[in-house]
Each structure stands twice: as C-alpha cells, then as structure tokens.
Motif scaffolding. Structure first.
Motif, mmCIF file in Angstrom:
data_model
loop_
_atom_site.group_PDB
_atom_site.id
_atom_site.type_symbol
_atom_site.label_atom_id
_atom_site.label_comp_id
_atom_site.label_asym_id
_atom_site.label_seq_id
_atom_site.Cartn_x
_atom_site.Cartn_y
_atom_site.Cartn_z
ATOM 1 N N LEU A 16 -25.762 47.283 32.595
ATOM 2 C CA LEU A 16 -25.830 45.984 31.918
ATOM 3 C C LEU A 16 -24.741 45.868 30.856
ATOM 4 O O LEU A 16 -24.183 44.788 30.641
ATOM 5 C CB LEU A 16 -27.205 45.784 31.275
ATOM 6 N N ARG A 17 -24.439 46.977 30.199
ATOM 7 C CA ARG A 17 -23.388 46.955 29.175
ATOM 8 C C ARG A 17 -22.016 46.713 29.798
ATOM 9 O O ARG A 17 -21.151 46.089 29.182
ATOM 10 C CB ARG A 17 -23.404 48.251 28.367
ATOM 11 N N VAL A 18 -21.838 47.199 31.017
ATOM 12 C CA VAL A 18 -20.593 46.905 31.729
ATOM 13 C C VAL A 18 -20.539 45.416 32.074
ATOM 14 O O VAL A 18 -19.474 44.782 32.015
ATOM 15 C CB VAL A 18 -20.488 47.755 33.004
ATOM 16 N N ALA A 19 -21.693 44.840 32.410
ATOM 17 C CA ALA A 19 -21.763 43.434 32.807
ATOM 18 C C ALA A 19 -21.732 42.484 31.614
ATOM 19 O O ALA A 19 -21.489 41.287 31.783
ATOM 20 C CB ALA A 19 -23.047 43.191 33.610
ATOM 21 N N LEU A 20 -21.956 42.996 30.424
ATOM 22 C CA LEU A 20 -22.042 42.172 29.221
ATOM 23 C C LEU A 20 -20.663 41.639 28.836
ATOM 24 O O LEU A 20 -19.649 42.321 28.991
ATOM 25 C CB LEU A 20 -22.609 43.013 28.079
ATOM 26 N N LEU A 21 -20.635 40.424 28.316
ATOM 27 C CA LEU A 21 -19.376 39.885 27.807
ATOM 28 C C LEU A 21 -18.818 40.789 26.718
ATOM 29 O O LEU A 21 -19.561 41.373 25.925
ATOM 30 C CB LEU A 21 -19.595 38.481 27.227
ATOM 31 N N ASP A 22 -17.502 40.888 26.689
ATOM 32 C CA ASP A 22 -16.802 41.656 25.666
ATOM 33 C C ASP A 22 -15.743 40.756 25.046
ATOM 34 O O ASP A 22 -15.422 39.697 25.587
ATOM 35 C CB ASP A 22 -16.158 42.901 26.295
ATOM 36 N N ALA A 23 -15.196 41.179 23.908
ATOM 37 C CA ALA A 23 -14.192 40.352 23.233
ATOM 38 C C ALA A 23 -13.000 40.051 24.138
ATOM 39 O O ALA A 23 -12.347 39.009 23.998
ATOM 40 C CB ALA A 23 -13.730 41.031 21.947
ATOM 41 N N VAL A 24 -12.696 40.961 25.085
ATOM 42 C CA VAL A 24 -11.564 40.729 25.986
ATOM 43 C C VAL A 24 -11.832 39.592 26.964
ATOM 44 O O VAL A 24 -10.905 39.114 27.630
ATOM 45 C CB VAL A 24 -11.197 42.003 26.767
ATOM 46 N N ASP A 25 -13.071 39.150 27.071
ATOM 47 C CA ASP A 25 -13.404 38.049 27.963
ATOM 48 C C ASP A 25 -13.188 36.685 27.308
ATOM 49 O O ASP A 25 -13.369 35.651 27.955
ATOM 50 C CB ASP A 25 -14.866 38.156 28.417
ATOM 51 N N PHE A 26 -12.824 36.690 26.017
ATOM 52 C CA PHE A 26 -12.600 35.459 25.270
ATOM 53 C C PHE A 26 -11.104 35.236 25.066
ATOM 54 O O PHE A 26 -10.308 36.174 25.127
ATOM 55 C CB PHE A 26 -13.291 35.536 23.904
ATOM 56 N N PRO A 27 -10.717 33.996 24.783
ATOM 57 C CA PRO A 27 -9.306 33.744 24.467
ATOM 58 C C PRO A 27 -8.877 34.508 23.218
ATOM 59 O O PRO A 27 -9.713 34.935 22.408
ATOM 60 C CB PRO A 27 -9.273 32.222 24.218
ATOM 61 N N GLU A 28 -7.595 34.658 23.048
ATOM 62 C CA GLU A 28 -7.066 35.368 21.887
ATOM 63 C C GLU A 28 -7.555 34.716 20.597
ATOM 64 O O GLU A 28 -7.600 33.489 20.477
ATOM 65 C CB GLU A 28 -5.540 35.362 21.928
ATOM 66 N N GLY A 29 -7.929 35.536 19.638
ATOM 67 C CA GLY A 29 -8.412 35.025 18.360
ATOM 68 C C GLY A 29 -9.886 35.271 18.131
ATOM 69 O O GLY A 29 -10.345 35.291 16.987
ATOM 70 N N TRP A 30 -10.642 35.479 19.207
ATOM 71 C CA TRP A 30 -12.054 35.799 19.087
ATOM 72 C C TRP A 30 -12.213 37.294 18.796
ATOM 73 O O TRP A 30 -11.351 38.092 19.145
ATOM 74 C CB TRP A 30 -12.799 35.462 20.366
ATOM 75 N N ALA A 31 -13.330 37.658 18.171
ATOM 76 C CA ALA A 31 -13.607 39.059 17.882
ATOM 77 C C ALA A 31 -15.106 39.302 17.942
ATOM 78 O O ALA A 31 -15.906 38.360 17.930
ATOM 79 C CB ALA A 31 -13.069 39.450 16.501
#
Length: 236
Positions: A36-51
C-alpha cells in the motif's frame, strides 16, 4: 521551502511503469501494508513545488484538510481499516493541502460495501465541524454540496465541503475541501484537497486520477512511474 514542509528530493533512475514488483503475486486479492505504501501518492506524483506535509505540521499550523469532530463523519477522510497507508502534501504554507489514504479491505465485496457506507454517511454528514487555530480553539463548520467528478477506478464518489466563515471573520475568500473516494478491487483510496476556491488550488479529480492509476498499477503487479517533470526522472 517552508521549514514545516519536508522537501522531496528524488534521486536515482526512475523505474519503468511496466516493471514487476518483486515477490508481488498479481492475482492476490488485497495488498499488504508495505505494498500500500508503494501505491500511496508521493511528492514526486505532484507538480514541482509541492512537498510532503504531516499531521503534526497541520496541528501546528492550525488548518488544513478538515478533521471532523463528529465521530461518525471521521471515516469520510480516513479509514478505520488496520491495513492502510496515509500521506499529506502542501503546495505552500497557506495551502492548498492534500491528504490521501489507501486501505485494504478483506475482499472486493467488503470494499464495495464500505464505499456504499461512505455514500450513506455523506447524507448524515451534510454539515461537519472542525477545529482551527494553533490551539484548536475555534470551531468552524463545513457544509456539503455535490461535486461532479467522472467515475474513477471500478466505482467512486465525490463530495465538496464549503467552509462557513465564523461570526466576526473578515474577508470573502471561499475555502473548500473536496473529497474523492474510489474503489480498486478490495481497496479504497481517499483523496482530499482543501484550499481557496480559486485556480491556484487546482482540480482534485486530477490528483485522484493519479492516485487511482498508481493503485491500479500496484494491484496489477507493476511499479508505478513518477511524473516526468520531477527531478530524477528521465525520458528514456
């Protein structure tokens, strides 16, 4: 970047979207917490500027995605299942903010019934309350309205909560919290976004679509690929 946010730094070579996850049986009904942690959204899934953001940071800030004080409404934004993974993100110190939870249910039927239960809960949670302020001393209300989002996964539901400004508060900026819950097999993924109702907040359906696609990839035994516009990714 603001001190309360953990800036995501992506290093190494991006995995291809079709790479199999080692040891992952494709036909398994439900994912483990690790998967599930692999499937979870991560900051790299967002546009630049998100954290990445945290529950602790949200408490220190005093605002973010609402946490209903009504016990029966809390599961709209979180899951009571034991096998789950959760993450939070922020674009700036003042928002928008995103939380996501992906949970594994006993089987597909259980996940389907859980989603039906959330639909019923939205009728009972037409108005929710949450605490704001660094000390949590102010209680504000959010009122539910419909949210038009195309179906995601095998089934989904969406709702918008609009913040009702407390008496004496100045300013006319409208704040909303949009929630999308989608089912993929024996799993439910929740994506909630809170922020000003303007173009700076963006469309929650885009984030939810990414979350569903990532969960589908893992359920099918593939490692999800990060966004191409993130540092550390490359166009092979």
């Amino acid at each position: 970047m603001y001190s309360h946010l953990r800036t995501a730094v992506v290093a190494g070579v991006a995995l291809a979207a079709t790479a199999l996850i080692p040891g992952r049986p494709v036909a398994a009904d439900a994912l483990s917490e690790k998967e599930l942690r692999v499937a979870l959204l991560d900051a790299v899934d967002f546009p630049e500027g998100w954290a990445s953001d945290s529950a602790r940071s949200a408490r220190e800030r005093g605002f973010g995605v609402p946490e209903p004080t009504e016990r029966d409404c809390r599961e709209l934004f979180d899951s009571a299942e034991e096998t789950k993974a959760r993450a939070g993100f922020a674009k700036t110190r003042s928002g928008p903010f995103v939380t996501t939870v992906v949970a594994a249910h006993e089987d597909e039927g259980s996940a389907r019934r859980a989603l039906d239960g959330l639909r019923e809960a939205t009728a009972e949670c037409a108005t929710i309350h949450t605490r704001e302020g660094a000390s949590g001393g102010t209680t504000v209300a959010y009122e539910a309205t419909t949210l038009d989002v195309d179906r995601l996964g095998e089934d989904s539901t969406a709702i918008r909560f609009s913040r009702r400004a407390p008496e004496g508060e100045t300013g006319d900026t409208r704040v909303v919290a949009d929630l999308v819950v989608a089912r993929v097999g024996a799993h439910l993924v929740r994506v909630a976004q809170a922020g000003r109702d303007d173009k700076g907040t963006g469309d929650v359906s885009d984030i939810a679509e990414t979350a569903v696609r990532k969960l589908e990839d893992v359920c099918e035994g593939r490692s999800p690929a990060p966004r191409r516009d993130q540092p550390g990714t490359t166009d092979l």
